[in-house]
Design a protein around this motif. Structure first.
Motif, mmCIF file in Angstrom:
data_model
loop_
_atom_site.group_PDB
_atom_site.id
_atom_site.type_symbol
_atom_site.label_atom_id
_atom_site.label_comp_id
_atom_site.label_asym_id
_atom_site.label_seq_id
_atom_site.Cartn_x
_atom_site.Cartn_y
_atom_site.Cartn_z
ATOM 1 N N TYR A 1 0.819 -1.196 0.000
ATOM 2 C CA TYR A 1 0.000 0.000 0.000
ATOM 3 C C TYR A 1 0.863 1.260 0.000
ATOM 4 O O TYR A 1 0.570 2.223 -0.695
ATOM 5 C CB TYR A 1 -0.963 0.014 1.193
ATOM 6 N N PHE B 1 9.897 12.809 1.108
ATOM 7 C CA PHE B 1 8.834 11.847 1.429
ATOM 8 C C PHE B 1 9.220 10.444 0.974
ATOM 9 O O PHE B 1 9.056 9.470 1.717
ATOM 10 C CB PHE B 1 7.529 12.296 0.762
ATOM 11 N N MET C 1 9.596 7.350 3.512
ATOM 12 C CA MET C 1 8.684 6.214 3.380
ATOM 13 C C MET C 1 9.434 4.940 3.011
ATOM 14 O O MET C 1 9.064 3.843 3.439
ATOM 15 C CB MET C 1 7.614 6.510 2.321
ATOM 16 N N LEU D 1 10.857 3.656 6.159
ATOM 17 C CA LEU D 1 9.787 3.124 6.994
ATOM 18 C C LEU D 1 9.327 1.765 6.478
ATOM 19 O O LEU D 1 9.213 0.789 7.238
ATOM 20 C CB LEU D 1 8.614 4.119 6.999
ATOM 21 N N PHE E 1 2.736 -6.445 14.565
ATOM 22 C CA PHE E 1 1.799 -5.487 13.973
ATOM 23 C C PHE E 1 0.417 -5.598 14.606
ATOM 24 O O PHE E 1 -0.548 -5.971 13.957
ATOM 25 C CB PHE E 1 1.741 -5.675 12.452
ATOM 26 N N ILE F 1 2.348 3.473 12.894
ATOM 27 C CA ILE F 1 3.025 3.537 11.594
ATOM 28 C C ILE F 1 2.211 4.422 10.642
ATOM 29 O O ILE F 1 2.767 5.265 9.923
ATOM 30 C CB ILE F 1 3.217 2.119 11.015
ATOM 31 N N GLY F 2 0.890 4.245 10.660
ATOM 32 C CA GLY F 2 0.028 5.090 9.822
ATOM 33 C C GLY F 2 0.199 6.558 10.171
ATOM 34 O O GLY F 2 0.239 7.419 9.291
ATOM 35 N N ILE G 1 2.901 7.979 11.230
ATOM 36 C CA ILE G 1 4.143 8.501 10.638
ATOM 37 C C ILE G 1 3.913 8.856 9.169
ATOM 38 O O ILE G 1 4.347 9.908 8.695
ATOM 39 C CB ILE G 1 5.290 7.476 10.785
ATOM 40 N N VAL G 2 3.179 7.985 8.446
ATOM 41 C CA VAL G 2 2.949 8.241 7.020
ATOM 42 C C VAL G 2 2.153 9.533 6.831
ATOM 43 O O VAL G 2 2.577 10.449 6.129
ATOM 44 C CB VAL G 2 2.197 7.061 6.366
ATOM 45 N N THR H 1 3.772 12.784 8.156
ATOM 46 C CA THR H 1 4.863 13.252 7.302
ATOM 47 C C THR H 1 4.308 14.039 6.117
ATOM 48 O O THR H 1 4.844 15.090 5.746
ATOM 49 C CB THR H 1 5.713 12.061 6.816
ATOM 50 N N ILE H 2 3.217 13.541 5.533
ATOM 51 C CA ILE H 2 2.604 14.287 4.429
ATOM 52 C C ILE H 2 2.171 15.676 4.928
ATOM 53 O O ILE H 2 2.451 16.694 4.288
ATOM 54 C CB ILE H 2 1.388 13.515 3.861
ATOM 55 N N LYS I 1 -7.894 -4.216 12.968
ATOM 56 C CA LYS I 1 -7.059 -4.061 11.769
ATOM 57 C C LYS I 1 -7.894 -3.626 10.577
ATOM 58 O O LYS I 1 -7.489 -2.738 9.816
ATOM 59 C CB LYS I 1 -6.339 -5.376 11.466
ATOM 60 N N PHE J 1 -7.349 -0.096 8.403
ATOM 61 C CA PHE J 1 -7.134 0.073 6.964
ATOM 62 C C PHE J 1 -8.255 0.888 6.331
ATOM 63 O O PHE J 1 -8.017 1.716 5.448
ATOM 64 C CB PHE J 1 -6.965 -1.290 6.275
ATOM 65 N N PHE K 1 -7.506 4.475 7.272
ATOM 66 C CA PHE K 1 -6.297 4.983 6.609
ATOM 67 C C PHE K 1 -6.589 5.281 5.135
ATOM 68 O O PHE K 1 -6.276 6.357 4.622
ATOM 69 C CB PHE K 1 -5.162 3.967 6.744
ATOM 70 N N ILE K 2 -7.229 4.316 4.474
ATOM 71 C CA ILE K 2 -7.545 4.516 3.061
ATOM 72 C C ILE K 2 -8.592 5.620 2.926
ATOM 73 O O ILE K 2 -8.451 6.531 2.104
ATOM 74 C CB ILE K 2 -8.038 3.192 2.436
ATOM 75 N N ASN L 1 -7.222 9.144 3.370
ATOM 76 C CA ASN L 1 -6.388 9.586 2.248
ATOM 77 C C ASN L 1 -7.227 9.915 1.019
ATOM 78 O O ASN L 1 -6.937 10.869 0.298
ATOM 79 C CB ASN L 1 -5.322 8.531 1.917
ATOM 80 N N PHE M 1 -6.451 13.670 0.460
ATOM 81 C CA PHE M 1 -5.358 13.881 -0.494
ATOM 82 C C PHE M 1 -5.788 14.708 -1.702
ATOM 83 O O PHE M 1 -5.077 15.625 -2.107
ATOM 84 C CB PHE M 1 -4.697 12.557 -0.915
#
Lengths: 352, 608
Positions: free
Chosen positions: A11, A61, A65, A68, B347, B355-356, B358-359, B362-363, B424, B428, B431-432, B435, B439
């Motif tokens: 993903y 980025f 990533m 990560l 996990f 972890i999500g 961080i992603v 960061t954006i 879980k 997801f 998260f999806i 975005n 986004f």
């Protein structure tokens, strides 16, 4: 949990690829308010800075990533019997590296940014043509003092010349923004601002108020018509003429209504050359019919649109001052009849 | 006087049922109250968001009137910031800080109860504006002079002013409480540099709050005077410069952003080490970076005002200070990633959230640097690009961290395990969904769509992306409902949780789940960061693996009290009084005085 892990890594990569593709193809130029289709030095300079920081950002980025994704994959727990990993508390070399490298990167992008900031803020020709823009809930008044032109919501400027803009507001804070020409600058009561731009292309460019200014903020738009110097001079000459006198009975009836104390339109709108219409609360209407759009650029200037506006202005632009304050709209006994509205529309449409 | 007042209401020594919750001064129960109330607020703010997205799903849509749309986005922002994220963080502070520092309660337990009840009062005042037909409508930063009576008649802005003032009282009381608790109540041996990261971030957040809220308080009082008594602090027609409001608001508003995100950073800094089975990489650097972010948060407020026309010199200065904040933020991100380096990663749902985080954070961080470039920011300011940016920071950052924390400490709160599988799936989906929702806002913003518009025409080319965003928001809704289902079901019938289900590292895991009322039978002595891990692994030599010894000493716990609630009710009534009728405000003031007075003379413990 290897499935989740793989899913996650997959993903991340899909997301990454999506971001890169989207940034390359996403901001295409077929949007009337896209700042990427820059047509003048100010917007070009701003777009360049945007691209520099975007690509720097994408590189950072991708690196972050990738690290990560790699770590989550590589260091996943592989079996239940796995012992404790080494208890690492830190690493000064690494930490210095990710302090110093970003700092250098930031300095590298700060230099062109600040250069561009000066170029885009300070007018290169302080003596060039000045346009005064005044924000009102919810329309724009344009004055070109040295030419004596006053108009609303549709500004004409000559191509390839520096235009200095003075920004003010009559009520709340608005913001003046023509994305293809320049980034926005706020219009603040008691706190005048200046900006400049220049268009190297002819055409009609879209603008919109960018600071929330009340109920119909979304409907506060305008157009900038960029034309050759010759066309511009002709436009100025036509705008300086007094209003055309009504030539047929219907528009004469509309004219009389406009100037009557029953309708009272004259109290708030200016029609130069008339005896009494010198109001400044609403937009100037001397050459209303010469404009392509009406009502701060939200619709084409057509008979039908004008009829719907005059019939129920609050439906077209909610909260506007005319439907609140004009007696023909707030007093049920004074409502305009359909023939009266038709006559008014005919008069306004005759004001070329 | 005291003898007169205090016997009026008999002290609830052993309350049961609902009175147990109403009079409680136990930090854990107050934490749960905070969490439940704030989550309900999160759902209300979510409903507001969905209505906004529905209206924007197509061009020229006619689902909501412009006036209601303006109220919706104002209340969505106000609700999510002041009524959801801040109190969700407060829920964690309340429940966890005493447990993490080895204490039996906070320093001022009754003040803690007072904070909660005043927060509830502010919540009800703000939401009730909908019922009175006049929700605030000037946006969460309410720029003058749009907020003056001349441009904004009706009581909407009064609700906003009074609501935020009341919430400010709650936040200030809670912050002082946590600062004193963290400084004074740490277990023996727990030096500042042995405190868990979450405690550290709470400490920094509380200091920020104490310094930031007075600024907005001053601004709100001035605005209230403008509206109620005809002063002219911000009223432009009388000659005021409305830019003053913007300075006051953002001097508060930017530190406020860090008030929202630092607790989530603290949560992530707890989750990552636990599930990597490694200590946090660069513990002291992460703390220092947090402190630097908090300090620099005071030096960047004008980047919210790059288009106000301050001139190239101030704009350059604020460009540089704002870009500089990226450095400590980047340090944190790298330290989190390297916490996983050479680890042994499991996990579980909380780890997926970390972890999500961080992603998405960061954006949001990178688009933040893009906003710092004042030259190009003139094109992004007040467009959907900003909306994308701060949703990545506040939803992708703060809320992702909070969701992770809710899962991570759920066994501790409830004594039950949640369903990992549902968790879980929920992660997801969220998260999806987020975005897909946020986004495309970057692109629609750079295609020239201003924020806060209730409609747009089809020719602008924004329709397709807006429809996509709306579809993403539906995924977010489904995922939040799934979360609620998981939590409610697990709380009722989940598998019983052991004291330390994650093999974690800090002291709260050394006691049973849920913890006993007194937390620790014996106050632990602390020797190192990650004390509980060190004890479990026998790294401290002769120390016993459990924190409490068997001999049960004298446990001193304060008793429940009515007075914090009475004082808060006074503020609640007084709030409505300030909006509608001053005599009522005086009644509220009197009730509050009675509450505070009686509280002051109430002993910590009455004889049983």
């Amino acid at each position: 949990m290897p499935t989740i892990n793989r899913q996650f890594a997959k993903y991340s990569f899909v997301l990454l690829a999506g971001i890169i593709l989207a940034l390359i193809f996403g901001c295409t130029n077929d949007h009337p308010q896209s700042p990427f289709d820059a047509v003048g030095p100010v917007s070009e300079s701003q777009a360049l800075i945007f691209y520099i920081i975007s690509y720097a950002g994408i590189v950072v980025f991708v690196i972050v990533m990738a690290l990560l994704a790699y770590f989550t994959f590589k260091y996943r727990k592989r079996s239940e019997n796995e012992g404790d990993p080494e208890q690492i508390h830190g690493n000064s070399t690494f930490e210095i590296a990710w302090t110093v490298i970003p700092a250098l990167l930031l300095i590298a992008v700060a230099v062109p940014t600040i250069n561009s900031l000066w170029d885009t803020t300070v007018s290169p020709e302080p003596d060039a043509l000045v346009v005064r823009v005044t924000g009102n809930q919810w329309w724009f008044r344009f004055d070109i003092p040295e030419l004596g032109v006053v108009t609303a919501n549709e500004l004409h400027i000559p191509v390839g010349e520096v235009i200095n803009i003075e920004l003010d507001s009559k009520d709340v804070i608005h913001s003046f923004w023509v994305p293809k020409l320049a980034g926005k600058v706020d219009m603040i009561p008691n706190n005048e601002n200046t900006m400049w731009f220049q268009s190297n292309e002819e055409g009609i460019f879209y603008g919109q108020c960018a600071e929330f200014c009340g109920e119909s903020h979304a409907l506060m738009r305008f157009k900038v018509v960029v034309e050759s110097r010759k066309e511009f001079d002709a436009w100025v000459a036509s705008q300086l003429l007094d209003a055309i006198k009504p030539s047929d009975p219907l528009s004469q009836q509309g004219h009389d209504l406009f100037m009557s104390s029953e309708a009272g339109c004259y109290a708030c709108h200016t029609i130069r050359g008339s005896q009494k219409a010198y109001g400044e609360v609403g937009p100037e209407l001397t050459h209303f019919a010469s404009r392509l759009h009406m009502l701060s650029g939200i619709m084409d200037n057509t008979h039908e649109n004008l009829i719907s506006w005059l019939t129920d202005p609050d439906e077209v632009k909610p909260g506007n001052i005319m439907s609140k304050n004009a007696s023909v709209y707030n007093d049920p006994d004074k409502v305009l009849s359909d023939p009266e509205i038709t006559a008014l529309a005919a008069y306004l449409r005759s004001l070329k | 006087m005291t003898t007169l007042l205090i016997p009026m209401i008999k002290r609830p020594l052993h309350p049961t049922g609902i009175w147990n919750w109403i009079t409680t001064i136990d930090h854990k129960k107050i934490g749960l109250l905070y969490g439940a109330t704030a989550f309900i607020n999160f759902l209300i703010g979510g409903i507001e968001a969905i209505l906004i997205r529905a209206q924007l799903s197509g061009s020229n849509a006619d689902i909501i009137t412009p006036e209601v749309y303006n109220q919706l986005f104002t209340m969505h922002g106000t609700t999510m910031i002041f009524l959801a994220i801040m109190p969700l963080s407060a829920a964690f502070f309340n429940y966890l800080i005493p447990l993490q520092i080895g204490a039996r309660d906070v320093a001022f337990p009754r003040l803690n109860a007072f904070s909660y009840w005043v927060f509830l009062a502010g919540t009800i005042i703000l939401h009730s504006s909908w019922l009175f037909g006049s929700a605030p409508n000037s946006g969460w930063f309410s720029y003058a002079p749009l907020t003056s009576v001349a441009y904004n008649p009706g009581h909407g802005m009064d609700f906003w002013i009074v609501g935020l003032q009341v919430l400010g009282i709650a936040s200030l009381a809670a912050s002082f409480n946590f600062i004193v608790t963290i400084i004074n109540m740490r277990a023996p041996g727990m030096t500042l540099m042995r405190m868990p990261l979450f405690t550290w971030m709470t400490f920094i957040t509380a200091i920020l709050l104490v310094l930031a809220f007075p600024v907005i308080t001053v601004a709100l009082i001035e605005l209230m005077f403008d509206r109620s008594f005809g002063t002219n602090f911000f009223f432009a027609p009388a000659g005021a410069d409305p830019v003053l409001w913007q300075h006051l608001f953002w001097v508060f508003g930017h530190p406020e952003v860090y008030i929202l995100i630092l607790p989530a950073m603290g949560i992530v800094s707890e989750i990552l080490p636990t599930f990597s089975k490694k200590p946090l990489f660069g513990y002291s650097t992460v703390i220092l970076a947090g402190a630097i972010i908090a300090f620099m948060g005071w030096l960047v407020w004008s980047h919210h005002m790059f288009t106000v026309g301050l001139g190239p010199i101030p704009n350059s200065v604020f460009t540089i200070t704002t870009m500089a904040i990226a450095i400590p933020t980047g340090i944190k991100i790298f330290n989190w990633i390297f916490t996983m380096w050479k680890g042994s990663i499991t996990f579980s749902t909380p780890m997926l959230y970390a972890i999500g985080f961080i992603v998405t954070f960061t954006i949001g961080g990178i688009s933040g640097v893009m906003h710092a470039m004042s030259s190009s920011d003139a094109q992004q300011q007040d467009t959907y690009f900003v909306v994308a940016h701060f949703h990545y920071v506040l939803f992708g950052g703060a809320m992702m961290g909070i969701f992770g924390g809710l899962y991570y400490w759920f066994p501790k709160f409830s004594g039950r395990m949640f369903s990992e599988k549902l968790g879980k799936v929920q992660f997801f989906l969220l998260f999806i969904g987020q975005n897909i929702t946020f986004f495309p806002m970057h692109f629609v913003g750079m295609d020239g769509m201003p924020r806060r518009i209730y409609t747009y025409s089809g020719e602008m080319g924004w329709t397709a992306l807006n429809a996509l965003e709306t579809s993403g928001s539906i995924l977010v809704v489904i995922s939040v409902l799934l979360f609620l289902h998981n939590i409610v079901k697990s709380w009722r019938s989940g598998e019983e949780a052991p004291g330390d289900p994650w093999d974690a590292r800090t002291l709260e895991w050394s006691i049973s789940s849920p913890p006993p009322e007194y937390n620790f039978e014996v106050i632990p002595e602390v020797h190192t960061v990650d004390e509980w891990w060190a004890r479990k692994r026998g790294l401290l030599g002769e120390q016993s693996p459990s924190v409490g010894s068997n001999e049960k000493g004298e446990i001193h716990l304060p008793q429940p009290s009515f007075w914090p609630l009475v004082s808060a009710i006074g503020i609640f009534i007084g709030g409505y009084g300030l909006i509608y009728s001053y005599p009522v405000a005086i009644v509220g003031l009197v009730i509050m005085m009675v509450g505070v007075y009686s509280w002051s003379f109430e002993p910590v413990n009455d004889p049983d």
